[in-house]
Design a protein around this motif. Structure first.
Motif, PDB file in Angstrom:
ATOM      1  N   PHE A  25       1.372   9.424  -0.224  1.00 16.92           N
ATOM      2  CA  PHE A  25       0.127   9.712   0.388  1.00 16.92           C
ATOM      3  C   PHE A  25       1.062   9.432   2.146  1.00 16.92           C
ATOM      4  CE2 PHE A  25      -1.196   6.230  -1.830  1.00 16.92           C
ATOM      5  CZ  PHE A  25      -1.848   5.336  -0.681  1.00 16.92           C
ATOM      6  N   VAL A  26      -0.238   9.575   3.099  1.00 22.09           N
ATOM      7  CA  VAL A  26      -0.323   8.592   4.567  1.00 22.09           C
ATOM      8  C   VAL A  26      -1.493   9.151   4.980  1.00 22.09           C
ATOM      9  CG1 VAL A  26       2.669   8.614   5.168  1.00 22.09           C
ATOM     10  CG2 VAL A  26       0.666  11.191   5.364  1.00 22.09           C
ATOM     11  N   ILE A  27      -1.707   8.514   5.562  1.00 27.08           N
ATOM     12  CA  ILE A  27      -3.461   8.093   6.086  1.00 27.08           C
ATOM     13  C   ILE A  27      -2.960   8.554   8.125  1.00 27.08           C
ATOM     14  CG2 ILE A  27      -6.181   6.695   6.856  1.00 27.08           C
ATOM     15  CD1 ILE A  27      -4.765   5.771   4.473  1.00 27.08           C
ATOM     16  N   ASP A  28      -3.282   9.447   8.427  1.00 28.12           N
ATOM     17  CA  ASP A  28      -3.307   9.715   9.638  1.00 28.12           C
ATOM     18  C   ASP A  28      -4.408   9.926  10.024  1.00 28.12           C
ATOM     19  OD1 ASP A  28      -2.501  10.581  12.218  1.00 28.12           O
ATOM     20  OD2 ASP A  28      -1.513  12.883  11.446  1.00 28.12           O
ATOM     21  N   LEU A  81      -4.814 -10.819 -15.905  1.00 24.75           N
ATOM     22  CA  LEU A  81      -5.242 -10.333 -16.005  1.00 24.75           C
ATOM     23  C   LEU A  81      -6.442  -9.990 -14.738  1.00 24.75           C
ATOM     24  CD1 LEU A  81      -7.972 -10.845 -18.923  1.00 24.75           C
ATOM     25  CD2 LEU A  81      -6.302  -9.214 -18.701  1.00 24.75           C
ATOM     26  N   ALA A  82      -5.584 -11.039 -13.811  1.00 25.63           N
ATOM     27  CA  ALA A  82      -6.217 -11.121 -12.792  1.00 25.63           C
ATOM     28  C   ALA A  82      -5.839  -9.958 -11.522  1.00 25.63           C
ATOM     29  CB  ALA A  82      -6.182 -12.438 -11.374  1.00 25.63           C
ATOM     30  N   ASP A  83      -3.535 -10.440 -12.014  1.00 26.48           N
ATOM     31  CA  ASP A  83      -3.180  -8.880 -11.051  1.00 26.48           C
ATOM     32  C   ASP A  83      -3.440  -7.646 -11.946  1.00 26.48           C
ATOM     33  OD1 ASP A  83      -0.780  -8.226  -9.790  1.00 26.48           O
ATOM     34  OD2 ASP A  83       0.190  -7.569 -11.724  1.00 26.48           O
ATOM     35  N   VAL A  84      -4.530  -6.976 -12.658  1.00 31.08           N
ATOM     36  CA  VAL A  84      -4.143  -6.047 -13.403  1.00 31.08           C
ATOM     37  C   VAL A  84      -6.022  -6.247 -13.591  1.00 31.08           C
ATOM     38  CG1 VAL A  84      -5.497  -4.947 -15.656  1.00 31.08           C
ATOM     39  CG2 VAL A  84      -2.944  -6.539 -15.953  1.00 31.08           C
ATOM     40  N   ALA A  85      -6.997  -6.550 -12.589  1.00 29.31           N
ATOM     41  CA  ALA A  85      -8.194  -6.139 -12.564  1.00 29.31           C
ATOM     42  C   ALA A  85      -7.610  -5.459 -11.058  1.00 29.31           C
ATOM     43  CB  ALA A  85      -8.786  -6.605 -12.866  1.00 29.31           C
ATOM     44  N   ALA A  86      -6.658  -5.941 -10.413  1.00 31.50           N
ATOM     45  CA  ALA A  86      -6.700  -5.484  -9.339  1.00 31.50           C
ATOM     46  C   ALA A  86      -6.294  -4.000  -8.723  1.00 31.50           C
ATOM     47  CB  ALA A  86      -6.074  -6.769  -8.396  1.00 31.50           C
ATOM     48  N   GLN A  87      -5.358  -3.939  -9.731  1.00 31.84           N
ATOM     49  CA  GLN A  87      -5.539  -2.035  -9.757  1.00 31.84           C
ATOM     50  C   GLN A  87      -5.582  -1.621 -11.140  1.00 31.84           C
ATOM     51  OE1 GLN A  87      -0.841  -1.834 -11.278  1.00 31.84           O
ATOM     52  NE2 GLN A  87      -0.777  -4.631 -10.273  1.00 31.84           N
ATOM     53  N   MET A 140      -4.531   0.953  -0.688  1.00 33.54           N
ATOM     54  CA  MET A 140      -3.386   0.234  -0.251  1.00 33.54           C
ATOM     55  C   MET A 140      -3.325  -0.455  -1.762  1.00 33.54           C
ATOM     56  SD  MET A 140      -2.490   0.127   2.844  1.00 33.54           S
ATOM     57  CE  MET A 140      -2.707   2.258   2.603  1.00 33.54           C
ATOM     58  N   VAL A 141      -4.220  -0.674  -1.693  1.00 32.16           N
ATOM     59  CA  VAL A 141      -3.727  -1.209  -3.945  1.00 32.16           C
ATOM     60  C   VAL A 141      -2.369  -0.315  -4.488  1.00 32.16           C
ATOM     61  CG1 VAL A 141      -4.975  -1.644  -6.136  1.00 32.16           C
ATOM     62  CG2 VAL A 141      -5.868  -2.603  -3.793  1.00 32.16           C
ATOM     63  N   VAL A 142      -3.277   0.603  -4.379  1.00 26.90           N
ATOM     64  CA  VAL A 142      -2.406   1.803  -5.247  1.00 26.90           C
ATOM     65  C   VAL A 142      -1.162   2.185  -4.354  1.00 26.90           C
ATOM     66  CG1 VAL A 142      -2.045   4.686  -5.305  1.00 26.90           C
ATOM     67  CG2 VAL A 142      -4.271   3.199  -5.265  1.00 26.90           C
ATOM     68  N   LYS A 143      -0.467   1.641  -3.295  1.00 28.44           N
ATOM     69  CA  LYS A 143       0.595   2.051  -2.649  1.00 28.44           C
ATOM     70  C   LYS A 143       1.333   0.615  -3.277  1.00 28.44           C
ATOM     71  CE  LYS A 143       1.628   4.361   0.425  1.00 28.44           C
ATOM     72  NZ  LYS A 143       2.572   5.992   0.754  1.00 28.44           N
ATOM     73  N   GLN A 144       0.702  -0.368  -2.942  1.00 30.21           N
ATOM     74  CA  GLN A 144       1.361  -1.487  -3.487  1.00 30.21           C
ATOM     75  C   GLN A 144       2.041  -1.684  -5.434  1.00 30.21           C
ATOM     76  OE1 GLN A 144       2.590  -3.757  -2.429  1.00 30.21           O
ATOM     77  NE2 GLN A 144       3.099  -5.055  -3.468  1.00 30.21           N
ATOM     78  N   ALA A 145       0.503  -1.231  -5.870  1.00 30.02           N
ATOM     79  CA  ALA A 145       0.974  -0.820  -7.082  1.00 30.02           C
ATOM     80  C   ALA A 145       1.696   0.122  -7.578  1.00 30.02           C
ATOM     81  CB  ALA A 145      -0.151  -0.530  -8.099  1.00 30.02           C
ATOM     82  N   PHE A 170     -16.816  10.792  -2.961  1.00 31.27           N
ATOM     83  CA  PHE A 170     -15.540  10.935  -4.425  1.00 31.27           C
ATOM     84  C   PHE A 170     -15.939   9.543  -5.035  1.00 31.27           C
ATOM     85  CE2 PHE A 170     -13.494  15.006  -3.148  1.00 31.27           C
ATOM     86  CZ  PHE A 170     -14.847  15.784  -3.445  1.00 31.27           C
ATOM     87  N   LEU A 171     -15.817   8.424  -4.265  1.00 28.38           N
ATOM     88  CA  LEU A 171     -15.231   6.971  -4.740  1.00 28.38           C
ATOM     89  C   LEU A 171     -16.872   6.449  -4.587  1.00 28.38           C
ATOM     90  CD1 LEU A 171     -11.908   6.424  -3.387  1.00 28.38           C
ATOM     91  CD2 LEU A 171     -12.442   6.716  -5.552  1.00 28.38           C
ATOM     92  N   ASP A 172     -17.635   7.270  -4.528  1.00 28.60           N
ATOM     93  CA  ASP A 172     -19.047   5.481  -3.668  1.00 28.60           C
ATOM     94  C   ASP A 172     -18.827   4.478  -3.218  1.00 28.60           C
ATOM     95  OD1 ASP A 172     -20.878   7.823  -4.996  1.00 28.60           O
ATOM     96  OD2 ASP A 172     -19.913   6.978  -7.169  1.00 28.60           O
ATOM     97  N   ALA A 173     -17.986   4.736  -2.324  1.00 27.95           N
ATOM     98  CA  ALA A 173     -17.778   3.634  -1.187  1.00 27.95           C
ATOM     99  C   ALA A 173     -17.798   4.053   0.345  1.00 27.95           C
ATOM    100  CB  ALA A 173     -15.870   3.119  -1.616  1.00 27.95           C
ATOM    101  N   ASP A 174     -17.186   3.283   1.346  1.00 31.48           N
ATOM    102  CA  ASP A 174     -17.572   2.845   2.397  1.00 31.48           C
ATOM    103  C   ASP A 174     -16.017   3.245   2.483  1.00 31.48           C
ATOM    104  OD1 ASP A 174     -16.143   0.315   2.613  1.00 31.48           O
ATOM    105  OD2 ASP A 174     -18.474  -0.030   3.319  1.00 31.48           O
ATOM    106  N   GLU A 175     -15.413   4.041   3.623  1.00 34.74           N
ATOM    107  CA  GLU A 175     -14.348   4.271   3.917  1.00 34.74           C
ATOM    108  C   GLU A 175     -13.531   2.593   4.249  1.00 34.74           C
ATOM    109  OE1 GLU A 175     -13.517   7.206   7.802  1.00 34.74           O
ATOM    110  OE2 GLU A 175     -15.125   8.059   7.225  1.00 34.74           O
ATOM    111  N   GLU A 176     -14.034   1.968   4.754  1.00 37.06           N
ATOM    112  CA  GLU A 176     -12.686   0.553   4.680  1.00 37.06           C
ATOM    113  C   GLU A 176     -12.527   0.181   2.577  1.00 37.06           C
ATOM    114  OE1 GLU A 176     -13.352  -3.918   6.267  1.00 37.06           O
ATOM    115  OE2 GLU A 176     -14.997  -2.496   6.725  1.00 37.06           O
ATOM    116  N   GLU A 177     -13.576   0.298   2.357  1.00 39.66           N
ATOM    117  CA  GLU A 177     -13.694   0.084   1.065  1.00 39.66           C
ATOM    118  C   GLU A 177     -12.678   0.732   0.660  1.00 39.66           C
ATOM    119  OE1 GLU A 177     -17.136  -0.212  -1.967  1.00 39.66           O
ATOM    120  OE2 GLU A 177     -17.435  -1.787  -0.527  1.00 39.66           O
TER     121      GLU A 177
END
Length: 599
Positions: free
Chosen positions: A518-521, A443-449, A486-491, A473-480
């Protein structure tokens, strides 16, 4: 009165001394009488069956042994012993001339029946271990290979039941608070009974004695029978040892999974190929178990595409062979394992969507549609759904080391650590419970995704998007937001055996499992989506080839010979038609293959 008459009268008055019987002799006599009474209670058909079974084992008659094992034993179990034990080995010993080897095999069946139909007590648990030790000592420590032949199904069941009883004992042993004082005393003095070391030692010893890995490698290299015989030695040439060694590999896969060592579990299987030509496929229960545990290893190693491919293969096999499984006495067990694999397939499909087999995916969604929908959506409802399916479908994990029953101080400390089991999603689970320990890791791995589905749904709407806008859109700052991406990329990356068939189960290469990249430029996110359509061409080619083969087979088949009655009717029709106008149909209507259908 004469003197002789006085002596006679004195003798009459003097009591005759009775022979003294010591207590041990009396107990032995009582036991003998009780055994005779119990022996007389055994039905005559059961006595005849045991005698016949023993004779088949003596003669190494595999056909008769198979019938007695798969049919006779189960028939008489249902008829006479569905709710009670079979007669003890000591009772039936006179029927088999006290044959020690047959009595060991009989006890193996006896204790298996106790574990499957009844509730074993602590004596049954200890004695079943002792009997297993006697059996494996006979096989491994005799002078040279033993002259014994058993069906492959029975050999697999011996290994399977050995591991099952070990698993059940470890689970029962870990429940300290439910033990009586006598049970605590026996466990403290039990020593290595059902220890993990002894179980692993038996399985590895069978592998080494049979040289099964050397045999598999030699066969794969195409060596001649003479060369293989020289490599494997006198033990490896015997089918009994070869199959026990082979099934021990599958057994080690299972034991290492139960202990939580998934890498070692797949490492043990490095010489076994997962295909329809492997020997384990000859025993359906072994076939299903192998794929179940291999697939679960891939899940815990986060190799979801490999797990999906593994489960699709075996579930398709079960679906095709279902009509034959119903004839097997293990049909219920196979069906339960299949249900668990559908649940695990749904978990893998939610974590790594693929279109490998829509038929299996649809069946999994029908059975676990509610949980699957929650897992796909993500969010707060996803974790309980993952937990529910994992607990239902995972193996019953065990703890390798027993509680310290022989050390009162350590035992008190152990009891202080034990707490009521709670869900990993709500609180910290008990540190002594193996299943919840593995669940918390999963579940720790699932929660990360968990943010992945939400983020993917936004990214699919755009081809390019400002990082600040996406963060809003995500109600988060840019760093989060960058961390979540990066989690999406790893998943979306996973190690897979796709394209590397023929190598070990641990081998593979990194692939991309997502259709979104995707890429971040600087401050812009550029998204590319690749849609993989159905492979219609391959489907049509495969089915066209299959249809052509059926058509060619039909064309090459000879025409069926008409029955004699049809031939006689045709001759009568021809004779009658000769007197009438040529071409008139009489005697009936002509049908295919030149026969005549009488009206």
């Amino acid at each position: 009165m004469c003197e002789c008459e006085g002596d006679e009268e004195q003798r009459r008055k003097t009591p005759i001394p009775q022979p003294q019987i010591d207590e041990s002799t009396l107990i032995a006599m009582q036991q003998h009488m009780a055994q005779q009474a119990a022996f007389s209670q055994i039905p005559d058909v059961v006595k005849g069956f045991i005698v016949h079974f023993h004779q088949a084992v003596l003669e190494n008659n595999l056909a008769e042994i198979t019938v007695a094992y798969e049919s006779g034993w189960n028939k008489y179990t249902e008829q006479f012993y569905s709710r009670t034990e079979w007669p003890e080995a000591e009772l039936i010993a006179p029927l088999v001339n006290d044959d020690p080897i047959f009595l060991i095999l009989y006890r193996e069946l006896y204790y298996r029946h106790v574990y499957s139909r009844l509730q074993p007590n602590i004596d049954d648990r200890f004695h079943s271990y002792e009997n297993s030790c006697e059996l494996f000592n006979y096989l491994l420590n005799s002078e040279g290979p033993v002259q014994l032949e058993l069906p492959e199904q029975w050999l697999w069941d011996i290994i399977d039941e050995f591991i099952y009883q070990y698993q059940v004992f470890c689970t029962w042993r870990s429940k300290v608070k439910s033990k009586t004082d006598d049970e605590l005393q026996m466990l403290a003095e039990g020593g290595p009974v059902w220890s993990s070391y002894s179980v692993l030692n038996v399985l590895y010893s069978l592998m080494q004695k049979s040289k099964i890995n050397e045999y598999i490698v030699a066969q794969r290299e195409g060596k001649s029978p003479e060369e293989i015989a020289e490599i494997v030695g006198e033990y490896g040439q015997r089918p009994l040892y070869r199959m026990l060694g082979y099934f021990s590999i599958i057994g080690l896969l299972r034991v290492h999974v139960l202990l939580g060592d998934y890498t070692l579990a797949l490492k043990v299987m490095e010489n076994v190929e997962l295909n329809q030509k492997s020997p384990f496929t000859r025993v359906t229960a072994c076939h299903v178990a192998t794929y179940y545990y291999v697939g679960f290893c891939y899940i815990m190693l986060r190799r979801y595409p490999d797990a999906i491919r593994t489960y699709v293969t075996i579930l398709n096999f079960i679906m095709r062979m279902r009509q034959y499984h119903t004839r097997s006495y293990q049909y219920d067990q196979i069906s339960k394992t299949a249900d668990r694999m559908y649940a695990l397939f749904a978990v893998c499909h939610a974590l790594s969507p693929s279109r490998l087999d829509d038929n299996i995916a649809n069946t999994a969604k029908e059975r676990y549609g509610e949980q699957y929908a929650k897992m796909i959506r993500g969010g707060e409802e996803a974790l309980p759904a993952y937990e529910e399916l994992f607990l239902y479908a995972c193996p019953k994990f065990i703890t390798a080391n027993p509680p310290p029953y022989d050390n009162p101080i350590a035992m008190n400390a152990f009891l202080s650590l034990t707490s009521p089991l709670e869900s990993p999603t709500s609180a910290q689970p008990s540190s002594t419970d193996a299943t919840h320990r593995h669940l918390s890791l999963f579940l720790a791995d699932v929660a990360a995704q968990s943010p992945v589905p939400t983020l993917r749904s936004f990214l699919k709407l755009y081809t390019s998007l400002g990082a600040k806008k996406l963060a809003n859109f995500l109600d988060a700052d840019e760093e989060e937001m960058v961390q979540e991406m990066m989690v999406v990329k790893q998943a979306s990356r996973s190690v897979s055996r796709a394209g590397t068939e023929g190598t070990g189960l641990l081998d593979g290469q990194t692939i991309t499992t997502s259709d979104l990249n995707f890429v971040i430029d600087e401050n812009m996110v550029h998204i590319v989506e690749s849609t993989v359509g159905r492979r219609y061409a391959g489907w049509f080619i495969k089915n066209t080839e299959r249809t052509q083969k059926i058509f060619d087979d039909l064309r090459s088949m000879p025409l069926p010979t008409p029955p004699k009655s049809a031939v006689a009717a045709a001759q009568t029709a021809q004779a009658t038609g000769a007197d009438k106008q040529k071409g008139t149909r009489t005697g009936g209507q002509k049908v295919a293959w030149g026969g005549v259908k009488v009206a």
